[in-house]
Scaffold this motif. Structure first.
Motif, short mmCIF file in Angstrom:
data_model
loop_
_atom_site.label_atom_id
_atom_site.label_comp_id
_atom_site.label_asym_id
_atom_site.label_seq_id
_atom_site.Cartn_x
_atom_site.Cartn_y
_atom_site.Cartn_z
N THR A 277 -8.77 -5.30 19.18
CA THR A 277 -9.17 -3.66 18.88
C THR A 277 -7.37 -2.82 18.18
OG1 THR A 277 -11.28 -4.10 19.88
CG2 THR A 277 -10.69 -2.07 19.45
N GLN A 278 -6.89 -3.52 18.95
CA GLN A 278 -5.89 -2.71 19.52
C GLN A 278 -4.70 -3.54 18.33
OE1 GLN A 278 -3.76 -3.69 23.18
NE2 GLN A 278 -4.64 -2.08 24.20
N ALA A 279 -5.05 -4.49 17.77
CA ALA A 279 -4.33 -5.42 16.66
C ALA A 279 -5.20 -4.54 15.18
CB ALA A 279 -4.33 -6.51 16.71
N ALA A 280 -6.15 -4.24 15.15
CA ALA A 280 -6.45 -3.79 14.37
C ALA A 280 -6.00 -1.91 14.19
CB ALA A 280 -8.12 -3.39 14.18
N GLY A 281 -6.13 -1.41 15.51
CA GLY A 281 -5.77 -0.46 15.08
C GLY A 281 -3.92 0.34 15.44
N ILE A 282 -2.98 -0.32 14.79
CA ILE A 282 -1.79 -0.98 15.02
C ILE A 282 -1.88 -1.07 13.19
CG2 ILE A 282 0.09 -2.26 14.86
CD1 ILE A 282 -0.41 -2.74 17.99
N GLU A 283 -2.53 -1.92 13.01
CA GLU A 283 -3.21 -1.78 11.14
C GLU A 283 -2.78 -0.12 10.55
OE1 GLU A 283 -1.20 -4.52 9.29
OE2 GLU A 283 -0.81 -5.40 11.63
N THR A 284 -4.24 0.30 11.26
CA THR A 284 -3.90 0.96 10.53
C THR A 284 -3.14 2.03 10.84
OG1 THR A 284 -6.80 0.70 11.49
CG2 THR A 284 -5.55 2.79 11.15
N GLN A 285 -2.26 2.14 11.87
CA GLN A 285 -1.20 3.39 12.10
C GLN A 285 -0.08 2.97 10.84
OE1 GLN A 285 -0.29 3.50 16.24
NE2 GLN A 285 -2.36 4.37 16.52
N LYS A 286 -0.43 1.14 10.85
CA LYS A 286 1.07 0.91 10.21
C LYS A 286 0.80 1.32 8.84
CE LYS A 286 2.84 -3.15 12.42
NZ LYS A 286 3.06 -4.75 12.08
N GLU A 287 -0.50 1.24 8.34
CA GLU A 287 -0.91 1.84 7.26
C GLU A 287 -0.56 3.47 6.46
OE1 GLU A 287 -1.86 0.00 3.84
OE2 GLU A 287 -1.08 -1.55 5.65
N TRP A 288 -1.27 4.17 7.79
CA TRP A 288 -1.56 5.30 7.98
C TRP A 288 0.15 6.10 7.52
CZ3 TRP A 288 1.31 9.50 10.92
CH2 TRP A 288 0.96 10.61 10.94
N LEU A 289 0.75 5.20 8.68
CA LEU A 289 2.42 5.78 8.56
C LEU A 289 3.26 5.74 7.17
CD1 LEU A 289 4.05 4.02 11.90
CD2 LEU A 289 3.30 6.91 11.48
N LYS A 290 2.98 4.13 6.00
CA LYS A 290 3.07 3.83 4.94
C LYS A 290 3.12 5.03 4.01
CE LYS A 290 3.50 -1.13 5.68
NZ LYS A 290 2.69 -2.73 4.95
N ARG A 291 2.09 5.57 4.17
CA ARG A 291 1.45 6.94 3.30
C ARG A 291 1.85 7.58 3.48
NH1 ARG A 291 -4.09 4.96 5.15
NH2 ARG A 291 -4.32 6.52 6.26
N HIS A 292 2.49 8.03 4.90
CA HIS A 292 3.07 9.15 5.06
C HIS A 292 4.56 9.32 4.57
CE1 HIS A 292 -0.74 10.28 6.70
NE2 HIS A 292 -0.56 11.60 7.10
N ASP A 293 5.05 8.08 4.69
CA ASP A 293 6.39 8.11 4.83
C ASP A 293 6.11 8.06 3.01
OD1 ASP A 293 8.44 7.21 5.36
OD2 ASP A 293 8.75 4.89 4.71
#
Length: 100
Positions: free
Chosen positions: A29-45
């Motif tokens: 669950t945490q690994a999936a959450g981290i991946e989701t946050q990475k994607e969110w950060l890429k989009r916002h970057d």
């Protein structure tokens, strides 16, 4: 007083399996959450880079507009000066012509 039993029974195994599965689920669950946050950060970057480029373009346009405004102000000042000179000349002409 109960005596410690070194024997492993089904209850022990069930507890150990439950703990391992819980840890695996939490990790997943945490690994999936981290991946989701990475994607969110890429989009916002990417959005921030786009906005930064837009701001740079806007700043260059603003500088161009400021130059145009400064140009108009300088032309207006010259026009005012010319108007003052013409006014003096007209007054001088009227003074000479009305005296005759």
């Amino acid at each position: 007083m109960p005596r410690f039993s070194p024997e492993i029974n089904a209850g022990h195994l069930l507890t150990a399996i439950t703990i391992l599965v819980s840890v695996a689920v939490l990790y997943g669950t945490q690994a999936a959450g981290i991946e989701t946050q990475k994607e969110w950060l890429k989009r916002h970057d990417a959005m921030l880079e786009k906005h930064s480029a837009n701001l740079s373009e806007l700043n260059s346009h603003t500088a161009g507009v400021e130059k145009v405004i400064a140009n108009f102000e300088a032309q207006f000042k010259r026009l005012e000066d010319t108007n003052k000179e013409l006014s003096k000349d007209v007054k001088e002409i009227l003074r000479h012509t009305s005296g005759k």
